[in-house]
Write an enzyme that holds these catalytic residues in place. Structure first.
Site, PDB file in Angstrom:
ATOM      1  N   THR A   1      44.357  22.463   9.327  1.00  0.00           N
ATOM      2  CA  THR A   1      45.030  22.157  10.581  1.00  0.00           C
ATOM      3  C   THR A   1      44.033  21.484  11.511  1.00  0.00           C
ATOM      4  OG1 THR A   1      46.256  23.020  12.451  1.00  0.00           O
ATOM      5  CG2 THR A   1      44.661  24.526  11.452  1.00  0.00           C
ATOM      6  N   HIS A   2      44.490  20.407  12.149  1.00  0.00           N
ATOM      7  CA  HIS A   2      43.603  19.578  12.982  1.00  0.00           C
ATOM      8  C   HIS A   2      44.263  19.366  14.344  1.00  0.00           C
ATOM      9  CE1 HIS A   2      40.570  16.562  13.872  1.00  0.00           C
ATOM     10  NE2 HIS A   2      41.544  15.819  14.358  1.00  0.00           N
TER      11      HIS A   2
ATOM     12  N   ASP B   1      41.102  15.993   1.693  1.00  0.00           N
ATOM     13  CA  ASP B   1      40.515  15.189   0.613  1.00  0.00           C
ATOM     14  C   ASP B   1      39.023  15.021   0.912  1.00  0.00           C
ATOM     15  OD1 ASP B   1      40.283  13.251   2.540  1.00  0.00           O
ATOM     16  OD2 ASP B   1      41.732  11.858   1.630  1.00  0.00           O
TER      17      ASP B   1
HETATM   18  C1  GRF Z   1      42.177  24.731  15.973  1.00  0.00           C
HETATM   19  O1  GRF Z   1      42.748  24.029  17.047  1.00  0.00           O
HETATM   20  C2  GRF Z   1      41.946  23.849  14.786  1.00  0.00           C
HETATM   21  O2  GRF Z   1      42.876  22.823  14.657  1.00  0.00           O
HETATM   22  C3  GRF Z   1      40.594  23.264  15.078  1.00  0.00           C
HETATM   23  O3  GRF Z   1      39.874  24.317  15.647  1.00  0.00           O
HETATM   24  C4  GRF Z   1      40.770  25.206  16.277  1.00  0.00           C
HETATM   25  C5  GRF Z   1      40.511  26.571  15.719  1.00  0.00           C
HETATM   26  O4  GRF Z   1      41.084  27.551  16.531  1.00  0.00           O
HETATM   27  N1  GRF Z   1      39.983  22.688  13.914  1.00  0.00           N
HETATM   28  P1  GRF Z   1      41.170  29.051  16.054  1.00  0.00           P
HETATM   29  O5  GRF Z   1      39.809  29.455  15.512  1.00  0.00           O
HETATM   30  O6  GRF Z   1      42.239  29.146  15.004  1.00  0.00           O
HETATM   31  O7  GRF Z   1      41.521  29.800  17.296  1.00  0.00           O
END
Ligand code: GRF
Length: 214
Positions: free
Chosen positions: A122-123, A155
């Site tokens: 997730t980004h 990837d």
């Molecule tokens: C999330 O927004 C994720 O997309 C990014 O870092 C954040 C992590 O948040 N790579 P958490 O540790 O799940 O609270």
């Protein structure tokens, strides 16, 4: 349809949940959303273990509080990045997950891990816009009026893998990196929970750089 004789107990066995390993580096709010979702057997997911690239983070505390096994695999404890990749792949494989979820894991995964498992990530931006470690800051600096989050398959590149789903968030004129990130997380958590559940229950196919959940 044949009926059970009166007095006989018919045991209905639910299908086994799909086992996953979740990787974290920080506060673990996405992990918590997944942990909360697994309370419902119909969700179909069991978190077999939570792995981290550093010790002492909230993500690991959340896992421990939920009774989930944890492991830490630090780059600095290995002679080379390749050795770390190998060690991380082994730690993940110990749990035999169906797939891996990178939920705020702030390291680029190597070929051993990626060759072994499908990894969902997730980004906090609408890829391909704003890849990298400072996506929220970069979206603000660029003056974007809309940003959001992306769940994609990892990837070999940095945030370049095939996109599974996205959700949008409006950028407000008075947003700071923190306020914007908080609103992104509010849509990111349900999106990740939905995609992980669907991948677990329906399967996920990755071919020729394209990913799909039937
Ligand atoms: C999330 O927004 C994720 O997309 C990014 O870092 C954040 C992590 O948040 N790579 P958490 O540790 O799940 O609270």
């Amino acid at each position: 349809m044949p009926r059970a004789p009166v007095g006989m107990v018919v045991a209905v066995t639910a299908p086994e949940p799909t086992g996953i390993v979740v990787l974290v580096s920080g506060s673990g709010t996405n992990l918590q959303a997944l942990i909360d979702a697994t309370a419902d057997p119909a969700y179909g997911v069991r978190i077999l273990a939570v792995g981290a690239d550093r010790a002492g983070i909230s993500g690991l505390h959340r896992a421990a509080a939920a009774g989930i096994p944890t492991f830490v695999c630090r780059v600095e404890d290995h002679a080379t990045r390749a050795a770390w990749d190998e060690a991380l792949a082994e730690r993940i494989a110990d749990h035999e997950p169906a797939f891996v979820v990178s939920a705020g894991f702030m390291k680029i995964l190597g070929p051993r891990v990626l060759g072994q498992h499908v990894v969902l990530n997730t980004h906090p931006a609408l890829l391909p816009a704003f890849p990298g470690a400072h996506a929220v800051r970069d979206a603000l600096a660029a003056g974007a009026t809309v940003t959001g989050c992306t769940v994609h398959v990892v990837d070999a590149g940095v945030d370049t893998g095939p996109v599974l789903a996205q959700a949008t968030v409006e950028v407000r004129p008075d947003d700071t990196e923190d306020t914007l990130h908080e609103r992104i997380k509010a849509v990111e958590h349900p999106l990740l929970v939905t995609l992980v559940g669907r991948a677990a229950r329906e399967g996920i196919t990755v071919t020729d750089g394209k990913a799909s959940i039937p």
